[in-house]
Design a protein around this motif. Structure first.
Motif, PDB file in Angstrom:
ATOM      1  N   VAL A  59      58.220 -63.448 -51.820  1.00  0.00           N
ATOM      2  CA  VAL A  59      57.562 -62.947 -52.837  1.00  0.00           C
ATOM      3  C   VAL A  59      58.582 -62.925 -54.139  1.00  0.00           C
ATOM      4  O   VAL A  59      59.578 -62.258 -53.928  1.00  0.00           O
ATOM      5  N   PRO A  60      58.135 -63.367 -55.313  1.00  0.00           N
ATOM      6  CA  PRO A  60      58.790 -63.116 -56.380  1.00  0.00           C
ATOM      7  C   PRO A  60      59.041 -61.685 -56.844  1.00  0.00           C
ATOM      8  O   PRO A  60      58.132 -60.925 -56.654  1.00  0.00           O
ATOM      9  N   ALA A  61      60.594 -61.526 -57.339  1.00  0.00           N
ATOM     10  CA  ALA A  61      60.676 -60.265 -57.654  1.00  0.00           C
ATOM     11  C   ALA A  61      59.797 -59.989 -59.123  1.00  0.00           C
ATOM     12  O   ALA A  61      59.297 -60.729 -59.613  1.00  0.00           O
ATOM     13  N   GLY A  62      59.434 -58.570 -59.271  1.00  0.00           N
ATOM     14  CA  GLY A  62      58.558 -58.479 -60.388  1.00  0.00           C
ATOM     15  C   GLY A  62      57.197 -58.390 -59.892  1.00  0.00           C
ATOM     16  O   GLY A  62      56.114 -57.922 -60.614  1.00  0.00           O
ATOM     17  N   THR A  63      56.855 -58.809 -58.694  1.00  0.00           N
ATOM     18  CA  THR A  63      55.400 -59.075 -58.143  1.00  0.00           C
ATOM     19  C   THR A  63      54.574 -57.530 -58.093  1.00  0.00           C
ATOM     20  O   THR A  63      55.307 -56.634 -57.573  1.00  0.00           O
ATOM     21  N   ALA A  64      53.651 -57.041 -58.577  1.00  0.00           N
ATOM     22  CA  ALA A  64      52.962 -55.817 -58.617  1.00  0.00           C
ATOM     23  C   ALA A  64      51.533 -55.994 -57.893  1.00  0.00           C
ATOM     24  O   ALA A  64      50.994 -56.984 -58.246  1.00  0.00           O
ATOM     25  N   ASN A  65      51.135 -54.861 -57.502  1.00  0.00           N
ATOM     26  CA  ASN A  65      49.795 -54.644 -57.121  1.00  0.00           C
ATOM     27  C   ASN A  65      49.643 -55.685 -55.923  1.00  0.00           C
ATOM     28  O   ASN A  65      48.426 -56.221 -56.075  1.00  0.00           O
ATOM     29  N   ALA A  66      50.549 -55.747 -55.231  1.00  0.00           N
ATOM     30  CA  ALA A  66      50.270 -56.804 -54.084  1.00  0.00           C
ATOM     31  C   ALA A  66      50.001 -56.154 -52.780  1.00  0.00           C
ATOM     32  O   ALA A  66      50.188 -54.946 -52.626  1.00  0.00           O
ATOM     33  N   ARG A  67      49.318 -57.095 -51.669  1.00  0.00           N
ATOM     34  CA  ARG A  67      49.102 -56.602 -50.758  1.00  0.00           C
ATOM     35  C   ARG A  67      49.211 -57.593 -49.527  1.00  0.00           C
ATOM     36  O   ARG A  67      48.911 -58.752 -49.888  1.00  0.00           O
ATOM     37  N   ILE A  68      49.434 -57.175 -48.187  1.00  0.00           N
ATOM     38  CA  ILE A  68      49.289 -57.942 -46.988  1.00  0.00           C
ATOM     39  C   ILE A  68      48.322 -57.158 -46.188  1.00  0.00           C
ATOM     40  O   ILE A  68      48.411 -56.186 -45.801  1.00  0.00           O
ATOM     41  N   TRP A  69      47.385 -58.095 -45.316  1.00  0.00           N
ATOM     42  CA  TRP A  69      46.648 -57.426 -44.605  1.00  0.00           C
ATOM     43  C   TRP A  69      46.397 -58.598 -43.399  1.00  0.00           C
ATOM     44  O   TRP A  69      46.429 -59.757 -43.688  1.00  0.00           O
ATOM     45  N   GLY A  70      45.790 -58.099 -42.328  1.00  0.00           N
ATOM     46  CA  GLY A  70      45.430 -58.998 -41.154  1.00  0.00           C
ATOM     47  C   GLY A  70      43.768 -59.186 -40.972  1.00  0.00           C
ATOM     48  O   GLY A  70      43.364 -58.150 -41.146  1.00  0.00           O
ATOM     49  N   ARG A  71      43.536 -60.410 -40.937  1.00  0.00           N
ATOM     50  CA  ARG A  71      42.179 -60.563 -40.604  1.00  0.00           C
ATOM     51  C   ARG A  71      42.019 -60.918 -39.178  1.00  0.00           C
ATOM     52  O   ARG A  71      42.862 -61.507 -38.661  1.00  0.00           O
ATOM     53  N   THR A  72      40.905 -60.643 -38.586  1.00  0.00           N
ATOM     54  CA  THR A  72      40.549 -60.760 -37.141  1.00  0.00           C
ATOM     55  C   THR A  72      39.271 -61.635 -36.924  1.00  0.00           C
ATOM     56  O   THR A  72      38.317 -61.760 -37.866  1.00  0.00           O
ATOM     57  N   ASN A  73      39.044 -62.177 -35.916  1.00  0.00           N
ATOM     58  CA  ASN A  73      38.182 -63.137 -35.372  1.00  0.00           C
ATOM     59  C   ASN A  73      37.545 -63.966 -36.423  1.00  0.00           C
ATOM     60  O   ASN A  73      36.645 -64.050 -36.754  1.00  0.00           O
TER      61      ASN A  73
END
Length: 178
Positions: A59-73
């Protein structure tokens, strides 16, 4: 100053500036007994992660308001269209939108004021997968969310004591079902 010295000074300044703009590595690991389809915004899109697999994401430096989440099914066709039971992002494998609730979120802002990264886990949009979000360098605080009422996660919008900070340049790990 001679041309040679000027060139050396310029090269040193360029090398110094690049040391602060390197990408941050996120190792996203699925330790669940089922397939998880992690997604990342604004970079990363999404992919399938079978049990035991890891997805390295830069992920590039300076990235803001970012998120990671898992999806299922999830079920996707060859063109990347489909749907997920939780965390669906408009029926796309490569997410361009945030996931629909419920989603356990790893949220972050990289290389922000005072050269700090800020990170948290949120279950404001609901809980769908146990998660650990931890720095892999610099000795900063790890966050765990084993269930929907996890003490390390934001539970409601005004719950502003859960955000942690770490020096910029830190790498991170997101583990589903730690």
């Amino acid at each position: 100053m001679t041309l040679h010295k000027s060139l050396c000074v310029l090269l040193i300044l360029l090398a110094f500036s690049f040391s602060f703009t390197q990408a941050t590595r996120f190792d996203i690991t699925n330790r669940c007994s089922y397939t998880v389809w992690p997604a990342a915004l604004p970079t990363g899109g999404g992919r399938q992660l079978n049990p035991g697999e890891t997805w390295p994401l830069d992920v590039p430096a300076g990235t803001a308001n970012a998120r990671i989440w898992g999806r299922t099914n999830c079920n996707f066709d060859g063109s990347g269209r489909g749907n997920c039971g939780t965390g669906d992002c408009g029926g796309a494998l490569q997410c361009q939108l945030s996931g629909a609730p419920p989603t356990t979120l790893a949220e972050f802002n990289l290389n922000q004021p005072n050269n700090l990264d800020f990170y948290d886990i949120s279950v404001i949009d609901g809980f769908n997968i146990p998660m650990e979000f931890s720095p892999t360098s610099n000795g900063c605080t790890s966050l765990r969310c084993p269930a929907d009422k996890c003490p390390d996660a934001y539970l409601f919008p005004a719950d502003n004591t859960k955000t942690k900070s770490c020096p910029s340049g830190t790498n991170y790990r997101v583990v589903f079902c730690p």
